[in-house]
Design an enzyme around this catalytic site. Structure first.
Site: not given
Length: 158
Positions: A97, A67, A90, A31, A122, A65, A94-95
């Protein structure tokens, strides 16, 4: 210190031991691939520059991310893997999430390192927008992949 005040590709050469015989797993989120591929190239380049044999760098891709934690665990549980580097990106939407994913990934990667008593790094960017991500994936703020790789190397020399 915020990455806007420090170049992620600048690091001290102290505590860098011989890693020529160490084996590294790198888990890369697909992603935001433009960003995560740049992170991988940075991490890979730093490992090779510091003497890691190319055959001792194992790359595994995951869809996103979220996973990264499980894939990092799969690599960390292998006795011949000395350190795992988790790379993802990431970007705030808008949310809420974003908040849930970032928290879950940070906690998950931390837990894997503690469970297997080995460095699990990380290397996940959590940015407000794509521009910020690109600036931290080889842009004006350096490359978080570089930082993640040198962190793994230094932790092995601890």
């Amino acid at each position: 210190m915020a990455s806007s005040e420090k170049n992620l590709s600048s690091f001290s050469g102290s505590n860098v031991g011989d890693v020529s015989k160490k084996k590294f797993g790198i888990v890369v989120s697909e992603w935001n691939e433009e960003v995560t591929e740049a992170l991988f190239q940075g991490a890979y380049g730093v490992l090779v520059k510091h003497g890691v044999n190319r055959d001792n760098i194992i790359r595994k891709n995951v869809p996103g991310s979220f996973e990264l934690s499980l894939a990092s665990q799969w690599l960390a549980q292998q006795e011949d893997i000395d350190a795992v580097i988790s790379l993802g990106c990431v970007i705030q939407g808008e949310t809420k999430h974003f908040d849930f994913i970032c928290q879950a990934v940070a906690n998950g990667i931390t837990e894997v390192g503690l469970k297997y008593n080995k460095p699990v790094i990380f290397g996940v960017l959590t940015t407000n927008n794509k521009k910020q991500a690109l600036e931290r994936a080889g842009g004006k703020h350096g490359n978080k992949g570089d930082e993640a790789a040198i962190t793994a190397i230094k932790m092995l020399g601890f």
